[in-house]
Design a protein around this motif. Structure first.
Motif, PDB file in Angstrom:
ATOM      1  N   GLU A  16      44.119 115.280  54.138  1.00  0.00           N
ATOM      2  CA  GLU A  16      44.466 114.066  53.397  1.00  0.00           C
ATOM      3  C   GLU A  16      45.298 113.123  54.262  1.00  0.00           C
ATOM      4  OE1 GLU A  16      43.437 113.049  50.506  1.00  0.00           O
ATOM      5  OE2 GLU A  16      42.237 114.846  50.128  1.00  0.00           O
ATOM      6  N   PHE A  17      46.152 113.676  55.120  1.00  0.00           N
ATOM      7  CA  PHE A  17      46.958 112.850  56.022  1.00  0.00           C
ATOM      8  C   PHE A  17      46.066 112.063  56.982  1.00  0.00           C
ATOM      9  CE2 PHE A  17      49.161 112.302  60.078  1.00  0.00           C
ATOM     10  CZ  PHE A  17      50.329 111.680  59.688  1.00  0.00           C
ATOM     11  N   ILE A  18      45.033 112.716  57.516  1.00  0.00           N
ATOM     12  CA  ILE A  18      44.119 112.030  58.438  1.00  0.00           C
ATOM     13  C   ILE A  18      43.378 110.909  57.713  1.00  0.00           C
ATOM     14  CG2 ILE A  18      42.053 112.331  59.864  1.00  0.00           C
ATOM     15  CD1 ILE A  18      43.051 115.168  60.463  1.00  0.00           C
ATOM     16  N   LEU A  19      42.907 111.182  56.497  1.00  0.00           N
ATOM     17  CA  LEU A  19      42.217 110.142  55.726  1.00  0.00           C
ATOM     18  C   LEU A  19      43.173 108.997  55.380  1.00  0.00           C
ATOM     19  CD1 LEU A  19      40.146 112.420  53.317  1.00  0.00           C
ATOM     20  CD2 LEU A  19      39.277 111.116  55.264  1.00  0.00           C
ATOM     21  N   ALA A  20      44.420 109.340  55.066  1.00  0.00           N
ATOM     22  CA  ALA A  20      45.401 108.295  54.746  1.00  0.00           C
ATOM     23  C   ALA A  20      45.717 107.447  55.973  1.00  0.00           C
ATOM     24  CB  ALA A  20      46.676 108.933  54.194  1.00  0.00           C
TER      25      ALA A  20
ATOM     26  N   VAL B 105      52.666 107.688  55.059  1.00  0.00           N
ATOM     27  CA  VAL B 105      51.359 108.338  54.972  1.00  0.00           C
ATOM     28  C   VAL B 105      51.525 109.810  54.605  1.00  0.00           C
ATOM     29  CG1 VAL B 105      49.348 108.998  56.319  1.00  0.00           C
ATOM     30  CG2 VAL B 105      50.277 106.704  56.555  1.00  0.00           C
ATOM     31  N   ALA B 106      52.539 110.471  55.163  1.00  0.00           N
ATOM     32  CA  ALA B 106      52.775 111.882  54.850  1.00  0.00           C
ATOM     33  C   ALA B 106      53.113 112.065  53.378  1.00  0.00           C
ATOM     34  CB  ALA B 106      53.904 112.428  55.727  1.00  0.00           C
ATOM     35  N   LYS B 107      53.945 111.167  52.819  1.00  0.00           N
ATOM     36  CA  LYS B 107      54.301 111.282  51.406  1.00  0.00           C
ATOM     37  C   LYS B 107      53.089 111.031  50.505  1.00  0.00           C
ATOM     38  CE  LYS B 107      58.175 109.566  49.557  1.00  0.00           C
ATOM     39  NZ  LYS B 107      59.155 108.627  48.944  1.00  0.00           N
ATOM     40  N   GLY B 108      52.324 109.981  50.799  1.00  0.00           N
ATOM     41  CA  GLY B 108      51.151 109.690  49.976  1.00  0.00           C
ATOM     42  C   GLY B 108      50.139 110.816  49.995  1.00  0.00           C
TER      43      GLY B 108
ATOM     44  N   PRO C 125      62.561 110.786  56.016  1.00  0.00           N
ATOM     45  CA  PRO C 125      62.682 112.212  55.644  1.00  0.00           C
ATOM     46  C   PRO C 125      61.329 112.895  55.486  1.00  0.00           C
ATOM     47  CG  PRO C 125      64.219 110.890  54.365  1.00  0.00           C
ATOM     48  CD  PRO C 125      63.331 109.926  55.095  1.00  0.00           C
ATOM     49  N   TRP C 126      60.346 112.171  54.966  1.00  0.00           N
ATOM     50  CA  TRP C 126      59.028 112.779  54.793  1.00  0.00           C
ATOM     51  C   TRP C 126      58.328 112.970  56.131  1.00  0.00           C
ATOM     52  CZ3 TRP C 126      56.681 115.000  50.736  1.00  0.00           C
ATOM     53  CH2 TRP C 126      57.324 114.874  49.494  1.00  0.00           C
ATOM     54  N   PHE C 127      58.591 112.083  57.081  1.00  0.00           N
ATOM     55  CA  PHE C 127      58.045 112.291  58.418  1.00  0.00           C
ATOM     56  C   PHE C 127      58.634 113.555  59.043  1.00  0.00           C
ATOM     57  CE2 PHE C 127      58.733 111.656  63.022  1.00  0.00           C
ATOM     58  CZ  PHE C 127      57.425 111.747  63.438  1.00  0.00           C
ATOM     59  N   LEU C 128      59.943 113.753  58.861  1.00  0.00           N
ATOM     60  CA  LEU C 128      60.571 114.962  59.396  1.00  0.00           C
ATOM     61  C   LEU C 128      60.042 116.207  58.689  1.00  0.00           C
ATOM     62  CD1 LEU C 128      64.267 113.684  59.693  1.00  0.00           C
ATOM     63  CD2 LEU C 128      62.521 113.853  61.495  1.00  0.00           C
ATOM     64  N   LEU C 129      59.848 116.115  57.364  1.00  0.00           N
ATOM     65  CA  LEU C 129      59.304 117.242  56.612  1.00  0.00           C
ATOM     66  C   LEU C 129      57.889 117.579  57.086  1.00  0.00           C
ATOM     67  CD1 LEU C 129      59.514 119.271  54.274  1.00  0.00           C
ATOM     68  CD2 LEU C 129      58.641 117.483  52.756  1.00  0.00           C
ATOM     69  N   PHE C 130      57.076 116.556  57.285  1.00  0.00           N
ATOM     70  CA  PHE C 130      55.710 116.790  57.736  1.00  0.00           C
ATOM     71  C   PHE C 130      55.703 117.375  59.154  1.00  0.00           C
ATOM     72  CE2 PHE C 130      51.628 115.266  59.572  1.00  0.00           C
ATOM     73  CZ  PHE C 130      50.770 115.905  58.699  1.00  0.00           C
ATOM     74  N   THR C 131      56.627 116.911  59.992  1.00  0.00           N
ATOM     75  CA  THR C 131      56.723 117.460  61.340  1.00  0.00           C
ATOM     76  C   THR C 131      57.081 118.941  61.299  1.00  0.00           C
ATOM     77  OG1 THR C 131      57.412 115.300  62.195  1.00  0.00           O
ATOM     78  CG2 THR C 131      57.866 117.221  63.566  1.00  0.00           C
TER      79      THR C 131
END
Length: 608
Positions: A376-380, A422-425, A27-33
Motif C-alpha cells: 500500500e505504501f508503494i501504491l500511495a 504516505v506511511a500514515k495513509g 513520527p510516522w516516517f520514523l515508525l515506518f522506518t
C-alpha cells in the motif's frame, strides 16, 4: 493534539500551492522506518539461523543440510553428518504429494548424484551405488546389501525410481517424466480428463508466444494512445451516455405504462413505483447538465496534462517494477521462514521438521502485515507522485515556466518532505484490509459448515469493510493532493480535502459516475481491439485449443494494462478536480489571485 498524534492546526485551511515546504508526519516516517528495520531483521534472522541455507541447499529428514558439515541435533539419530560431498536432495517417494499442506510426504536424503536412469529393482539401486557412489537408501544401510536387507521396503526409494535431474538452483532431484504427478495435476486441473487437451493448450501457447508478445505490446500502445485522445472523444461519450439514460428512462416508462394497461395495473401504483423515479432521474440529468460539462472539461485538461507530462504514462511501469521486486523479496523471506526454527521430531513419521516456536512464530504475522503495508505504501507513493506533478502543472499559470522534469521534482518533494504522510495513509488502509482478509479466510475455511445466518453476517462484514476501504482510498488520494498543495500533515490534508469535496458533492458524484463509465468504456475498447487483432493473428480456423488459451491470456493482459494506465488517468482527473474546486473558491481572477485555465475551459459553470 490532532488525530493520530498529529500537531494541532488552525481550523481555516491555508491553500498556498507550491510555497513553503516542511516535513509532514515525521513520527510516522520514523515508525515506518523502524518497521522496515524489523522486516530486514526477519530476513537477517533467517539467514543467520540457517533457514536460507536449508531452503537453497536443501536438508534431509534428519535435520542435516546438504552440501555442508552439520552439527548433531540432540535426540535425533543420524544427525550431525558430513554432507560436503552430498549436495542434492533425493525423495524416496517424490510423487507422494500432500495437496492440502502443499509438500512432499516422503523421507528426504542427501545424495551425491541424482539417478540418471530409471532403476526398476533393488539390484539396480545397488549397481547405481557401486558405480556412482550415490546411495539412495537411508544412511545406515550399506549399498552393497540393498537386495537382501529386510529394511529396504521402508528405508529405500519406492520402485521403480524415475530418472531425475537436479533443479538449477535449489538442488532437488526432480523426476524428468512428470507423469508421476498425474494425481496432483488432476486435483489442480479438474477440467482435464486426460493429458491430451492440456498438452494441446500448452503447445498452442508455446507456438503462439511471438504473437502473444506482439498483442500485449499492442494493448500497451493502445492504452497510452487512448489516454491522449480521450480528451477529444470524452464529450461525445459523455453526451451519448446522457442521451441513452434519458431515452432509456422514457422508453422504460412507456413500456411499463403499456403493459400496465394490458394487465389493468393500478395507475397510481405505477406512477409511484416507476414513473416518479424516472421523472426524478430526468430532472437530475437536466439539473446536472452543467456538471457534465465540468466532467468533459476535466477530461480535456487531463489530456493536456499527459501531453505536457508524457512521463506520467510510465508511472505504472515504475510502480509494477517496485511491487514486483518487493513481492519477490517477500516470497523469498517467507520461504526462508518455512525452513527456520528449532528442529522437532515428528513422533508419527520419525522425521525432523523445522518449526518456529514461542515468540518466534509471530514473525510470520509481522511479515504478513509487511506485505500489505509496504504494498500500500508503494501504491500511495505513486498517488503522491502523480498528485504532486499535476498540482505543479495546474498552479503554474505560465506553462512555459514549468520545471524541466515536474515528475522528478514531485518525487524529490515526496522523498524529502512527505514519506511520513504516505506511511500514515497506507497504514490506515492496512488497518481496514487486514480484518477483511481475515474474515475472507474464515469464510473460505467454514464454507459449507456455517449456518445461513453466520454466512450472511460474514459476507455483510466483508462487504462493509470493502466499501470502507474504497472510500478511504478515495479520501487518501485527495489527502495526498492536499498535502502536495499545502504541505500539511495527513489528518489536516484529509480534513481540508473532505470539506472541499463535501462542498462540491454533486460535482463529485457526476464526475465519479460519468467519468468512471467513460474510463470503463475505454478499457472495453482496448480489450475488444486487442481481441479482434488476436483473432486475426491467431487464425481462428485452427483447432480451438490452439488459439483460445492464447487469446484469453492476451485479453487478460490487455485489461490489466488498460486498468493500470486508465487508473493513472483517473488519479489525474481527481487531482484536477480538487485543484479546480480550490481555485474556484479562493481565486477570483484579481492580481495575486489569478485563476487557472480550467476555469476558463469550463466557462461560467463555476458561477452556477
Amino acid at each position: 493534539m490532532g488525530c493520530c498524534g498529529s500537531a494541532e492546526v488552525s481550523d481555516a485551511p491555508q491553500w498556498k500551492p507550491l510555497e513553503d515546504r516542511s516535513c509532514t508526519d515525521l513520527p510516522w516516517f520514523l515508525l515506518f522506518t523502524l518497521f522496515l528495520v524489523g522486516m530486514c531483521g526477519i530476513c537477517g534472522f533467517t539467514i543467520m539461523t540457517g533457514g536460507a541455507a536449508r531452503l537453497v541447499f536443501g536438508y534431509d529428514s534428519y535435520g542435516n543440510t546438504c552440501g555442508q558439515r552439520n552439527e548433531p541435533i540432540e535426540g535425533v539419530r543420524l544427525s550431525g553428518l558430513d554432507h560436503t560431498d552430498r549436495k542434492f536432495v533425493f525423495f524416496l517417494d517424490p510423487c507422494n504429494i500432500d495437496i492440502i499442506q502443499r509438500k512432499i510426504k516422503s523421507m528426504a536424503l542427501c545424495v551425491s548424484q541424482c539417478p540418471t536412469e530409471e532403476l526398476a529393482t533393488y539390484h539396480d539401486l545397488k549397481r547405481f551405488a557401486m558405480i556412482n557412489g550415490s546411495e539412495l537408501c537411508s544412511y545406515e544401510l550399506p549399498g552393497h546389501k540393498y537386495p537382501q536387507l529386510p529394511e529396504r521396503f521402508e528405508k529405500c526409494p519406492k520402485l521403480p525410481v524415475p530418472e531425475s535431474k537436479a533443479l538449477p538452483v535449489f538442488n532437488r532431484c526432480t523426476p524428468v517424466d512428470i507423469s508421476c504427478y498425474a494425481k496432483f495435476a488432476e486435483a489442480v486441473v479438474t477440467f482435464v480428463s486426460d493429458n491430451s487437451m492440456l498438452n494441446r493448450l500448452i503447445a498452442g501457447v508455446a507456438a503462439s508466444k511471438e504473437i502473444i508478445v506482439g498483442l500485449c505490446l499492442l494493448a500497451l500502445v493502445l492504452s497510452m494512445i487512448l489516454m491522449v485522445i480521450i480528451r477529444y472523444i470524452s464529450a461525445v461519450l459523455v453526451w451519448i451516455l446522457t442521451a441513452l439514460v434519458v431515452l432509456g428512462s422514457l422508453g422504460g416508462t412507456s413500456v411499463l405504462w403499456w403493459l400496465s394497461r394490458l394487465v389493468l395495473f393500478p395507475v397510481l401504483v405505477l406512477i409511484s413505483i416507476f414513473v416518479l423515479p424516472q421523472g426524478i432521474l430526468l430532472l437530475l440529468m437536466l439539473f446536472m447538465r452543467k456538471r457534465v460539462a465540468l466532467t468533459i472539461a476535466l477530461f480535456h485538461v487531463a489530456g493536456k496534462v499527459f501531453i505536457h507530462l508524457p512521463l506520467l504514462a510510465l508511472q505504472p511501469f515504475y510502480t509494477f517494477l517496485a511491487l514486483s521486486l518487493f513481492w519477490v523479496y517477500w516470497i523469498m523471506v517467507l520461504l526462508f521462514l518455512g525452513t527456520t526454527g528449532n528442529p522437532e521430531k515428528n513422533e508419527d513419521t520419525g522425521l525432523v521438521e523445522f518449526r518456529l516456536t514461542g515468540a518466534l512464530q509471530y514473525m510470520t504475522w509481522y511479515h504478513a502485515v509487511g506485505l500489505i503495508w509496504i504494498s500500500e505504501f508503494i501504491l500511495a507513493c505513486q498517488q503522491m507522485t502523480v498528485a504532486g506533478a499535476v498540482v505543479t502543472y495546474y498552479f503554474t499559470r505560465d506553462k512555459t515556466k514549468l520545471p524541466v522534469t515536474p515528475i522528478l521534482s514531485s518525487v524529490l518533494r515526496l522523498v524529502r518532505y512527505h514519506l511520513g504522510t504516505v506511511a500514515k495513509g497506507s497504514f490506515i488502509i492496512t488497518l481496514v484490509k487486514i480484518p477483511r482478509l481475515i474474515l475472507m479466510y474464515i469464510h473460505n475455511q467454514l464454507k459449507g459448515k456455517e449456518n445461513a445466518c453466520a454466512r450472511c453476517m460474514l459476507k455483510t462484514c466483508i462487504c462493509c469493510l470493502w466499501c470502507l476501504e474504497k472510500c478511504l482510498n478515495y479520501l487518501n488520494q485527495n489527502a495526498y493532493a492536499a498535502t502536495a498543495i499545502n504541505s500539511t500533515n495527513f489528518c489536516t490534508s484529509a480534513r481540508d480535502a473532505f470539506m472541499i469535496l463535501v462542498e462540491n458533492a454533486l460535482r463529485v458524484a457526476t464526475i465519479n459516475t460519468v467519468g468512471d463509465f467513460v474510463l470503463f468504456l475505454g478499457k472495453i475498447l482496448i480489450v475488444t481491439c486487442t481481441a479482434f487483432a488476436g483473432v486475426l493473428a491467431l487464425n481462428y480456423q485452427r483447432d480451438y485449443t490452439e488459439w483460445v488459451l492464447p487469446l484469453i491470456i492476451v485479453c487478460l493482459f490487455a485489461f490489466l494494462v488498460a486498468h493500470c494506465f486508465l487508473s493513472i488517468f483517473e488519479i489525474v482527473v481527481d487531482v484536477l478536480f480538487l485543484c479546480f474546486a480550490i481555485d474556484t473558491k479562493y481565486n477570483n481572477g484579481t492580481p495575486g489571485r489569478e485563476n487557472s485555465l480550467l476555469l476558463s475551459a469550463v466557462g461560467s459553470e463555476h458561477h452556477k
